[in-house]
Design an enzyme around this catalytic site. Structure first.
Site, PDB file in Angstrom:
ATOM      1  N   ASP A  35     -37.069  -2.936  -9.147  1.00 35.61           N
ATOM      2  CA  ASP A  35     -37.658  -4.201  -8.696  1.00 35.61           C
ATOM      3  C   ASP A  35     -36.424  -5.560  -8.710  1.00 35.61           C
ATOM      4  OD1 ASP A  35     -40.124  -4.043  -8.817  1.00 35.61           O
ATOM      5  OD2 ASP A  35     -40.561  -4.031 -10.865  1.00 35.61           O
ATOM      6  N   ASP A 176     -48.688  -0.399  -7.326  1.00 34.54           N
ATOM      7  CA  ASP A 176     -48.109  -0.982  -8.599  1.00 34.54           C
ATOM      8  C   ASP A 176     -48.493  -1.899  -9.284  1.00 34.54           C
ATOM      9  OD1 ASP A 176     -45.815  -1.863  -9.680  1.00 34.54           O
ATOM     10  OD2 ASP A 176     -44.365  -2.794  -7.646  1.00 34.54           O
ATOM     11  N   GLY A 177     -48.881  -1.803 -10.302  1.00 34.25           N
ATOM     12  CA  GLY A 177     -49.172  -2.974 -11.106  1.00 34.25           C
ATOM     13  C   GLY A 177     -50.005  -2.764 -12.567  1.00 34.25           C
TER      14      GLY A 177
HETATM   15  C1  DX5 Z   1     -43.901  -6.255 -11.130  1.00 35.71           C
HETATM   16  C2  DX5 Z   1     -43.682  -4.919 -10.977  1.00 35.71           C
HETATM   17  C3  DX5 Z   1     -43.930  -4.189 -11.167  1.00 35.71           C
HETATM   18  C4  DX5 Z   1     -44.229  -3.927 -12.743  1.00 35.71           C
HETATM   19  C5  DX5 Z   1     -45.429  -3.792 -13.037  1.00 35.71           C
HETATM   20  O1  DX5 Z   1     -44.134  -7.559  -9.986  1.00 35.71           O
HETATM   21  O2  DX5 Z   1     -43.704  -5.080  -9.530  1.00 35.71           O
HETATM   22  O3  DX5 Z   1     -43.169  -2.655 -10.804  1.00 35.71           O
HETATM   23  O4  DX5 Z   1     -42.416  -3.133 -13.459  1.00 35.71           O
HETATM   24  O5  DX5 Z   1     -45.439  -2.928 -14.697  1.00 35.71           O
HETATM   25  P1  DX5 Z   1     -46.197  -2.792 -15.189  1.00 35.71           P
HETATM   26  O6  DX5 Z   1     -46.908  -1.461 -14.537  1.00 35.71           O
HETATM   27  O7  DX5 Z   1     -46.651  -2.908 -16.746  1.00 35.71           O
HETATM   28  O8  DX5 Z   1     -47.844  -4.275 -14.983  1.00 35.71           O
HETATM   29 ZN    ZN Z   2     -42.585  -3.080  -7.916  1.00 37.27          ZN
END
Ligand code: DX5
Ligand code: ZN
Length: 226
Positions: A35, A176-177
Site C-alpha cells: 500500500d 482488500d480490507g
Molecule cells: C487498507 C489497505 C489494506 C490493509 C488492510 O487501506 O489497503 O491493504 O492492509 O488491513 P486489514 O486487513 O487489517 O483491514
Molecule cells: Zn491495500
C-alpha cells in the site's frame, strides 16, 4: 481456480521485516500487497516507494502495489524501476487518466489494476473492465488497517464475475480490507480470486504468521477450494 492469498506489507512488524518476509515465503503466501498513500487521498501515510527495492532483495513473492494517492500517474515512473507485478490505482482519484494509465502500464509490461472504494459502484468502472488485469474490491474505506468490514460491498464481486463471464474478460478479483477468520466464510460465498490478509487476518495474530495462516487455510470454505 483455488483462492490465493496476499500479505499486506503495511501490517508487518517493520522492526522484523526481513524475517517476516522470509516467513511469508516459507509458509506459502502467494503474493505481497504493497500500500502506498499520500496523506491526501486518504488521511494516512504508510509505505515508501524505495523500500520495494530492499524487499525484492530478500523476497521473491510477486508484488502488487495499491496506490491510494490523489495523482497516481505521478507515481508510475518512480515505481517501474523496481520489480513489481502489478499496480492498481483508485478510479476515484483521477478518473480522467484511467485509460491512459492502464495503457502506460501495459506498455511497460506491468499488470494494470483498478481499486474501488466501498462507496463506488461497479457501473463506474464498467467501460474499463475489458482492459484491466485486476479489480480490487475494497471492503473497508481505504487508508487504515483494522477497520470494520463492510459486507454489503461483497455483491460487487458477483457483479464483476458476471460481467467477466459474459464478456470473456480476464481480470482477477481481489478483496482488500478486514479479511480474516470471521469474514472469510462470507467472502468465499462470492468466489473472489485473491484475498488480502492484513492485520486481523495475519500479522495481528499473537501466535505468529505461520499459526495465523494455518488457521485460515483450515477454514472449511478455504480448504474445499484448495
Ligand atoms: C487498507 C489497505 C489494506 C490493509 C488492510 O487501506 O489497503 O491493504 O492492509 O488491513 P486489514 O486487513 O487489517 O483491514
Ligand atoms: Zn491495500
Amino acid at each position: 481456480m483455488s483462492i490465493l492469498f496476499s500479505a499486506s506489507v503495511m501490517c508487518a512488524d517493520f522492526t522484523d521485516l526481513k524475517n517476516q518476509l522470509k516467513k511469508l515465503e516459507e509458509i506459502g503466501i502467494h503474493r505481497l500487497h504493497y500500500d502506498i498513500m499520500d496523506g491526501i487521498f486518504v488521511p494516512n501515510i504508510t509505505l515508501g516507494i524505495d523500500m520495494i527495492r530492499d524487499i525484492t532483495k530478500v523476497c521473491s513473492l510477486p508484488i502488487d502495489v495499491h496506490l491510494m494517492v490523489t495523482e497516481p500517474a505521478n507515481f508510475l515512473e518512480m515505481l517501474i524501476k523496481y520489480k513489481i507485478d502489478s499496480i492498481s490505482f483508485h478510479v476515484e482519484s483521477n478518473p480522467n487518466e484511467a485509460f491512459r494509465m492502464v495503457d502506460w502500464l501495459h506498455d511497460h509490461n506491468i499488470k494494470a489494476g483498478i481499486a474501488i472504494s466501498p462507496i463506488t459502484p461497479v457501473s463506474q468502472i464498467e467501460l474499463i473492465l475489458g482492459r484491466v488485469d485486476i479489480i480490487t474490491v475494497m471492503t473497508v474505506d481505504p487508508g487504515f488497517a483494522g477497520q470494520h468490514f463492510i459486507p454489503v460491498v461483497l455483491k460487487k464481486i458477483d457483479a464483476l464475475r458476471k460481467i467477466r463471464e459474459e464478456n470473456n474478460f480476464k481480470y482477477t478479483i481481489m478483496v482488500d480490507g478486514s479479511v480474516n477468520l470471521k469474514t472469510i466464510p462470507e467472502i468465499m460465498t462470492h468466489s473472489p480470486d485473491i484475498l488480502i490478509l492484513g492485520n486481523s487476518g495475519l500479522f495481528g495474530d499473537s501466535e505468529g504468521l505461520e499459526a495465523a495462516y494455518k488457521k485460515i487455510l483450515t477454514l472449511p470454505e478455504v480448504k474445499t477450494s484448495l
